[in-house]
Scaffold this motif. Sequence first.
Motif, PDB file in Angstrom:
ATOM      1  N   VAL A  29       0.921  -1.100   0.098  1.00  0.00           N
ATOM      2  CA  VAL A  29       0.044   0.040  -0.009  1.00  0.00           C
ATOM      3  C   VAL A  29       0.888   1.398   0.102  1.00  0.00           C
ATOM      4  O   VAL A  29       0.417   2.212  -0.694  1.00  0.00           O
ATOM      5  CB  VAL A  29      -0.855   0.070   1.477  1.00  0.00           C
ATOM      6  CG1 VAL A  29      -1.560   1.344   1.259  1.00  0.00           C
ATOM      7  CG2 VAL A  29      -1.839  -1.141   1.008  1.00  0.00           C
TER       8      VAL A  29
ATOM      9  N   GLU B 279       2.049   2.246  -3.316  1.00  0.00           N
ATOM     10  CA  GLU B 279       1.063   3.023  -4.199  1.00  0.00           C
ATOM     11  C   GLU B 279       1.017   4.717  -3.762  1.00  0.00           C
ATOM     12  O   GLU B 279       0.929   5.648  -4.431  1.00  0.00           O
ATOM     13  CB  GLU B 279      -0.230   2.522  -3.924  1.00  0.00           C
ATOM     14  CG  GLU B 279      -0.420   0.885  -4.376  1.00  0.00           C
ATOM     15  CD  GLU B 279      -1.631   0.410  -3.976  1.00  0.00           C
ATOM     16  OE1 GLU B 279      -2.628   1.001  -3.372  1.00  0.00           O
ATOM     17  OE2 GLU B 279      -1.876  -0.891  -4.212  1.00  0.00           O
TER      18      GLU B 279
ATOM     19  N   SER C  14      -1.979   7.794   3.892  1.00  0.00           N
ATOM     20  CA  SER C  14      -2.973   6.668   3.859  1.00  0.00           C
ATOM     21  C   SER C  14      -3.037   6.093   5.046  1.00  0.00           C
ATOM     22  O   SER C  14      -2.413   5.531   5.920  1.00  0.00           O
ATOM     23  CB  SER C  14      -2.074   5.623   2.799  1.00  0.00           C
ATOM     24  OG  SER C  14      -3.113   4.552   2.586  1.00  0.00           O
TER      25      SER C  14
ATOM     26  N   THR D  20      -9.936  -2.065   0.400  1.00  0.00           N
ATOM     27  CA  THR D  20      -8.950  -2.928   0.777  1.00  0.00           C
ATOM     28  C   THR D  20      -9.515  -4.473   1.020  1.00  0.00           C
ATOM     29  O   THR D  20     -10.496  -4.430   1.123  1.00  0.00           O
ATOM     30  CB  THR D  20      -8.097  -2.587   2.296  1.00  0.00           C
ATOM     31  OG1 THR D  20      -9.126  -2.613   3.224  1.00  0.00           O
ATOM     32  CG2 THR D  20      -7.652  -1.053   2.064  1.00  0.00           C
TER      33      THR D  20
END
Length: 277
Positions: free
Chosen positions: A28, A31, A142, A203
């Motif tokens: 993650v 990203e 995030s 997710t």
Amino acid sequence: MSQLSLALDTEDLAQYYEEVSANRQFRVGTELVAALGIAPGERVLDVGSGTGLLAAHIATLVQPGGTVTGIDPLPLRIALARQKNLANARFEVGDANDLSAFASASFDVVLLNAVFHWLPEKRGPLHGFARVLAPGGRLGISTGSREHRGALQTIKAEVLARPPFNQYPQARDGVPHHITAAELRDLLQEAGFIIRSLEIVPTRHLLPDGDAAVRFSEASSFGNFLGHLPVQIREQARQAIVEELDRGRTDEGIVLGGARVVAIAHTPSADGAPAQA
């Protein structure tokens, strides 16, 4: 009532997190790094850098001439990060609530990957990020979405509502502080950031069984998953959560859903105009 504790982390938890986070937090995080467009020569602050997996990835992107600084309040995880011996990265024990060690405008990028929800108070840190960022500097966050609760969170809450566990409620500081996209937008704007993008990203994390899901949560919460419970009943609660998770196991394993809020923002440029994306 207990508070979030940094003293519950162990060498085993830190090492396990290093091993398993590559399939979740690191993926993650890459990203988020891509969305920030981190480039050679840039100075990057990784807040809550953990064992340094993502910082090591960033260190390759900022070459030549760039640097990465990772801070984390957990000494055992900083020790593992330092073992990576990266020439253009350094790791220090520290946290988002006190960035006084860094001069104003000393970074081009600040990022928090799977970290922002561990900050009970968010306004102060955001103002700190704005201060240490250069004009036009970027911030990437995030973090877990409060509006999209995953299976593990739901089952944990249900189990802890049972006796005898319900005699030991968690303090506000002892649990993740997830946020909505609207709340994050307001907080960023209040701190003076210009928002480039803000979205909710679903997710899906697959683990073999309930025990693996709980082990991951214990490691990623540095021992705080059930740390508020007395030791003599902690294993009982853990086993109850594992059993409930296993009831939902499919041929794939345990699917942990949910969503995260991902924001990319920047400070105003030196002339007051919006920075270029």
